[in-house]
Design an enzyme around this catalytic site. Structure first.
Site, PDB file in Angstrom:
ATOM      1  N   ARG A 124       0.817  -1.219   0.000  1.00 37.32           N
ATOM      2  CA  ARG A 124       0.000   0.000   0.000  1.00 37.32           C
ATOM      3  C   ARG A 124       0.850   1.269   0.000  1.00 37.32           C
ATOM      4  O   ARG A 124       0.552   2.226  -0.721  1.00 37.32           O
ATOM      5  CB  ARG A 124      -0.898   0.025   1.242  1.00 37.32           C
ATOM      6  CG  ARG A 124      -2.062  -0.904   1.126  1.00 37.32           C
ATOM      7  CD  ARG A 124      -2.834  -0.964   2.425  1.00 37.32           C
ATOM      8  NE  ARG A 124      -3.893  -1.935   2.309  1.00 37.32           N
ATOM      9  CZ  ARG A 124      -5.181  -1.647   2.119  1.00 37.32           C
ATOM     10  NH1 ARG A 124      -5.576  -0.398   2.066  1.00 37.32           N
ATOM     11  NH2 ARG A 124      -6.067  -2.593   2.000  1.00 37.32           N
ATOM     12  N   ARG A 206      -2.649  -9.388   9.790  1.00 42.20           N
ATOM     13  CA  ARG A 206      -2.001  -9.055   8.508  1.00 42.20           C
ATOM     14  C   ARG A 206      -0.486  -9.037   8.689  1.00 42.20           C
ATOM     15  O   ARG A 206       0.017  -8.527   9.684  1.00 42.20           O
ATOM     16  CB  ARG A 206      -2.445  -7.671   8.038  1.00 42.20           C
ATOM     17  CG  ARG A 206      -3.933  -7.537   7.991  1.00 42.20           C
ATOM     18  CD  ARG A 206      -4.365  -6.093   7.862  1.00 42.20           C
ATOM     19  NE  ARG A 206      -4.537  -5.709   6.474  1.00 42.20           N
ATOM     20  CZ  ARG A 206      -5.073  -4.553   6.113  1.00 42.20           C
ATOM     21  NH1 ARG A 206      -5.442  -3.656   7.003  1.00 42.20           N
ATOM     22  NH2 ARG A 206      -5.234  -4.271   4.848  1.00 42.20           N
ATOM     23  N   ASP A 322     -14.945   3.994   0.969  1.00 46.05           N
ATOM     24  CA  ASP A 322     -15.384   3.400   2.244  1.00 46.05           C
ATOM     25  C   ASP A 322     -16.341   4.309   3.005  1.00 46.05           C
ATOM     26  O   ASP A 322     -17.157   3.838   3.797  1.00 46.05           O
ATOM     27  CB  ASP A 322     -14.173   3.096   3.144  1.00 46.05           C
ATOM     28  CG  ASP A 322     -13.546   1.742   2.831  1.00 46.05           C
ATOM     29  OD1 ASP A 322     -13.817   1.199   1.734  1.00 46.05           O
ATOM     30  OD2 ASP A 322     -12.773   1.230   3.678  1.00 46.05           O
ATOM     31  N   ALA A 335     -11.280  -1.292  -2.205  1.00 46.66           N
ATOM     32  CA  ALA A 335     -10.668  -0.089  -2.780  1.00 46.66           C
ATOM     33  C   ALA A 335     -11.000  -0.011  -4.265  1.00 46.66           C
ATOM     34  O   ALA A 335     -11.272   1.068  -4.804  1.00 46.66           O
ATOM     35  CB  ALA A 335      -9.160  -0.108  -2.571  1.00 46.66           C
TER      36      ALA A 335
HETATM   37  P1  FAD Z   1      -9.326   5.275   3.656  1.00 47.78           P
HETATM   38  O1  FAD Z   1      -8.201   4.533   3.051  1.00 47.78           O
HETATM   39  O2  FAD Z   1      -9.770   4.884   5.030  1.00 47.78           O
HETATM   40  O3  FAD Z   1      -8.922   6.803   3.640  1.00 47.78           O
HETATM   41  C1  FAD Z   1      -9.636   7.772   4.356  1.00 47.78           C
HETATM   42  C2  FAD Z   1      -8.745   8.991   4.527  1.00 47.78           C
HETATM   43  O4  FAD Z   1      -9.513  10.036   5.128  1.00 47.78           O
HETATM   44  C3  FAD Z   1      -7.566   8.740   5.447  1.00 47.78           C
HETATM   45  O5  FAD Z   1      -6.405   9.279   4.861  1.00 47.78           O
HETATM   46  C4  FAD Z   1      -7.948   9.472   6.733  1.00 47.78           C
HETATM   47  O6  FAD Z   1      -6.821   9.963   7.441  1.00 47.78           O
HETATM   48  C5  FAD Z   1      -8.796  10.609   6.203  1.00 47.78           C
HETATM   49  N1  FAD Z   1      -9.812  11.107   7.145  1.00 47.78           N
HETATM   50  C6  FAD Z   1     -10.655  10.378   7.917  1.00 47.78           C
HETATM   51  N2  FAD Z   1     -11.467  11.172   8.628  1.00 47.78           N
HETATM   52  C7  FAD Z   1     -11.134  12.455   8.299  1.00 47.78           C
HETATM   53  C8  FAD Z   1     -11.628  13.729   8.700  1.00 47.78           C
HETATM   54  N3  FAD Z   1     -12.635  13.843   9.588  1.00 47.78           N
HETATM   55  N4  FAD Z   1     -11.073  14.842   8.168  1.00 47.78           N
HETATM   56  C9  FAD Z   1     -10.048  14.738   7.254  1.00 47.78           C
HETATM   57  N5  FAD Z   1      -9.539  13.546   6.840  1.00 47.78           N
HETATM   58  C10 FAD Z   1     -10.079  12.418   7.354  1.00 47.78           C
HETATM   59  N6  FAD Z   1      -9.429  -3.443  -1.130  1.00 47.78           N
HETATM   60  C11 FAD Z   1      -9.008  -3.846  -2.374  1.00 47.78           C
HETATM   61  O7  FAD Z   1      -9.450  -3.280  -3.385  1.00 47.78           O
HETATM   62  N7  FAD Z   1      -8.110  -4.878  -2.495  1.00 47.78           N
HETATM   63  C12 FAD Z   1      -7.600  -5.544  -1.410  1.00 47.78           C
HETATM   64  O8  FAD Z   1      -6.757  -6.444  -1.569  1.00 47.78           O
HETATM   65  C13 FAD Z   1      -8.042  -5.159  -0.109  1.00 47.78           C
HETATM   66  N8  FAD Z   1      -7.594  -5.808   0.998  1.00 47.78           N
HETATM   67  C14 FAD Z   1      -8.041  -5.429   2.237  1.00 47.78           C
HETATM   68  C15 FAD Z   1      -7.606  -6.145   3.372  1.00 47.78           C
HETATM   69  C16 FAD Z   1      -8.045  -5.788   4.651  1.00 47.78           C
HETATM   70  C17 FAD Z   1      -7.620  -6.609   5.832  1.00 47.78           C
HETATM   71  C18 FAD Z   1      -8.911  -4.658   4.789  1.00 47.78           C
HETATM   72  C19 FAD Z   1      -9.399  -4.220   6.149  1.00 47.78           C
HETATM   73  C20 FAD Z   1      -9.361  -3.950   3.671  1.00 47.78           C
HETATM   74  C21 FAD Z   1      -8.934  -4.338   2.390  1.00 47.78           C
HETATM   75  N9  FAD Z   1      -9.377  -3.654   1.235  1.00 47.78           N
HETATM   76  C22 FAD Z   1      -8.967  -4.066  -0.015  1.00 47.78           C
HETATM   77  C23 FAD Z   1     -10.310  -2.496   1.343  1.00 47.78           C
HETATM   78  C24 FAD Z   1      -9.536  -1.194   1.203  1.00 47.78           C
HETATM   79  O9  FAD Z   1      -8.486  -1.159   2.144  1.00 47.78           O
HETATM   80  C25 FAD Z   1     -10.461   0.007   1.449  1.00 47.78           C
HETATM   81  O10 FAD Z   1     -11.643  -0.152   0.696  1.00 47.78           O
HETATM   82  C26 FAD Z   1      -9.767   1.311   1.013  1.00 47.78           C
HETATM   83  O11 FAD Z   1      -8.535   1.490   1.674  1.00 47.78           O
HETATM   84  C27 FAD Z   1     -10.692   2.498   1.303  1.00 47.78           C
HETATM   85  O12 FAD Z   1     -10.087   3.677   0.818  1.00 47.78           O
HETATM   86  P2  FAD Z   1     -10.721   5.090   1.161  1.00 47.78           P
HETATM   87  O13 FAD Z   1      -9.847   6.084   0.490  1.00 47.78           O
HETATM   88  O14 FAD Z   1     -12.183   5.087   0.845  1.00 47.78           O
HETATM   89  O15 FAD Z   1     -10.632   5.207   2.731  1.00 47.78           O
END
Ligand code: FAD
Length: 444
Positions: A124, A206, A322, A335
């Site tokens: 990542r 993990r 998410d 993701a």
């Molecule tokens: P996040 O990555 O959670 O990013 C949110 C961001 O917002 C962060 O930087 C945080 O700091 C920021 N933030 C939060 N609240 C605030 C606030 N109030 N103000 C300002 N900033 C804020 N997906 C795949 O596609 N392939 C895989 O192989 C896979 N494996 C996984 C394995 C595990 C064990 C897990 C738990 C998940 C896996 N996923 C996988 C899912 C994937 O990790 C998530 O769907 C993805 O990381 C979500 O991205 P995002 O940008 O929506 O949220």
């Protein structure tokens, strides 16, 4: 609030993206490429990702290409396909990890063709480092943790309020702030159960194991290929990352404890816990658990399955990734489905720009509302199906799905159609739908 005429600078609109995770960053890259003015607000001091693997399947890679080809270049520069580097065809392979009969337990019972370089695993943090290069520094504000936003309903700017007491304004807000999204809480209301994720009663350990150690213990064929070892009430998955220098391992176990969304999503876990949980499994799985470090992270898997959001949009605010649809990770595509959102939003905001540039009768407020309503209409059903399918597929892997039980052929069929529904997504169809929905709303 249609306008008869408009001053030229009225056309400009600015979008605030809350959160700079994978989805926020990819959306930012897509919007910048379409000349949409953005500011990204991220709570951390810098972009950061955890030390773990992530894989992308064909649907996500194709969406990345349409958002900005540089994203695919970034992914390819850090990603690893399975097994033989000279054969980029990827298969997902399933074994009965519980079977203890010598020679049988590591046998591949069925495999799914994931396509030509159709399963790209990477570290990542390495991916993040590459994506960040596509986002100029001057559009990002760090240490800005959103507390709430306010919309005075007068068609003026939306106001963002941060925990440090500062504020900012924008014409539209997209919450990419992850599973504990603040934007979702404000959008749906604090009393709404759909504002919060719930615990799936699965936890995940993990780890990243150096490939030389993994290959010495398991052999190249197992260590350098994706494998899903299924069995009763648990499963263990691994795939190569970092140009096959690391084996990414995730072990899933049941956890009957009750947990609230406000508690920590992870805590230090111990190798011993994993070794014990898989002590009665076959030799391959036991070898994998023995490769783990003594200390590792234990993740509690929350999702939005129990209380899906009734809408992803309200006025000029929407949620994506998410923040809209947090999933358990059993399809390995959470993701990736967020990347689909980023493509839909990139296209919609491009349409907003066209509308306000070419039609003085349409206000930017009206166009932004139509775009987000179209996003909600087109994306909600698929993404919420995905979240529930992820829970279901876990039951299939763990032999507790009512219809598939321990019958291998039925398991294969179930895993196949669900995986294909994710990988072979009709992306052109989605782009046509968002456009039709958007135009229908503006003209309606
Ligand atoms: P996040 O990555 O959670 O990013 C949110 C961001 O917002 C962060 O930087 C945080 O700091 C920021 N933030 C939060 N609240 C605030 C606030 N109030 N103000 C300002 N900033 C804020 N997906 C795949 O596609 N392939 C895989 O192989 C896979 N494996 C996984 C394995 C595990 C064990 C897990 C738990 C998940 C896996 N996923 C996988 C899912 C994937 O990790 C998530 O769907 C993805 O990381 C979500 O991205 P995002 O940008 O929506 O949220």
């Amino acid at each position: 609030n249609k306008k008869a005429s408009r001053a030229p600078d009225d056309e400009q609109f600015e979008v605030a993206i809350i959160g700079g995770g994978i989805c926020g960053l990819i959306l930012a890259i897509g919007l910048l490429r379409r000349n949409v003015k953005i500011t990204m607000y991220e709570q951390s001091r810098s972009f950061r990702e955890i030390g773990a693997g992530v894989a992308f399947t064909a649907n996500a890679i194709q969406c990345m290409r349409l958002i900005h080809p540089g994203i695919v270049d970034a992914l390819k520069s850090v990603a690893t396909s399975n097994g033989d580097p000279n054969d980029p065809n990827d298969y997902l392979q399933y074994t009965d990890g519980f079977n203890q009969k010598e020679g049988e337990e590591s046998k591949i019972l069925f495999k799914l063709y994931a396509g030509y370089r159709g399963f790209e695993g990477c570290h990542r943090a390495h991916l993040l480092d590459e994506l960040v290069k596509l986002v100029p520094d001057n559009v990002v504000q760090f240490r800005k943790r959103l507390d709430r936003y306010t919309d005075h309903g007068d068609g003026g700017k939306l106001k963002l309020h941060f925990e440090d007491g500062s504020s900012a304004e924008a014409d539209a807000v997209i919450g990419c702030d992850g599973i504990k999204s603040k934007v979702r809480q404000v959008l749906l209301g604090e009393e709404n159960p759909a504002s919060y994720p719930t615990y799936s009663h699965k936890c995940a350990f993990r780890a990243l194991v150096p490939m030389d150690r993994a290959a010495a213990a398991l052999g190249d064929e197992v260590a350098k290929n994706q494998r899903m070892h299924y069995g009763p009430s648990a499963h263990i998955l691994h795939f190569p990352v970092a140009h096959q220098s690391l084996m990414n391992v995730v072990a899933f176990l049941d956890d009957p404890t009750e947990r609230s969304y406000s508690s920590k999503l992870s805590e230090p876990g111990s190798k011993q816990e994993v070794v014990q949980a898989f002590a009665n499994w076959g030799p391959t799985v036991r070898t994998i658990t023995n490769l783990l470090d003594d200390e590792m992270d234990k993740w509690f898997i929350f999702d939005t399955n129990d209380h899906p959001a009734p809408t992803y949009a309200s006025g000029r605010v929407c949620i994506a990734g998410d923040a809209a649809h947090a999933s358990s990770p059993h399809h390995g595509a959470g993701a990736g489905v967020g990347v689909e959102d980023a493509l839909a939003l990139s296209r919609l905001l491009e349409l907003v720009t066209d509308s306000v540039n070419n039609n003085t009768q349409i206000s930017k407020q009206e166009a932004l509302k139509a775009a987000f309503a179209a996003f909600d209409e087109v994306r909600r059903e698929r993404t919420q199906w995905f979240v529930s399918s992820s829970r279901m597929i876990c039951d299939v892997y763990e032999l507790k799905h009512a219809e598939t039980g321990t019958e291998m052929q039925k398991m294969y069929e179930e895993i196949k159609w669900r995986s294909h529904a994710i990988w072979y997504f009709d992306i052109d169809g989605m782009l046509h739908q968002v456009e039709d929905q958007y135009k229908g709303r503006l003209n309606g």
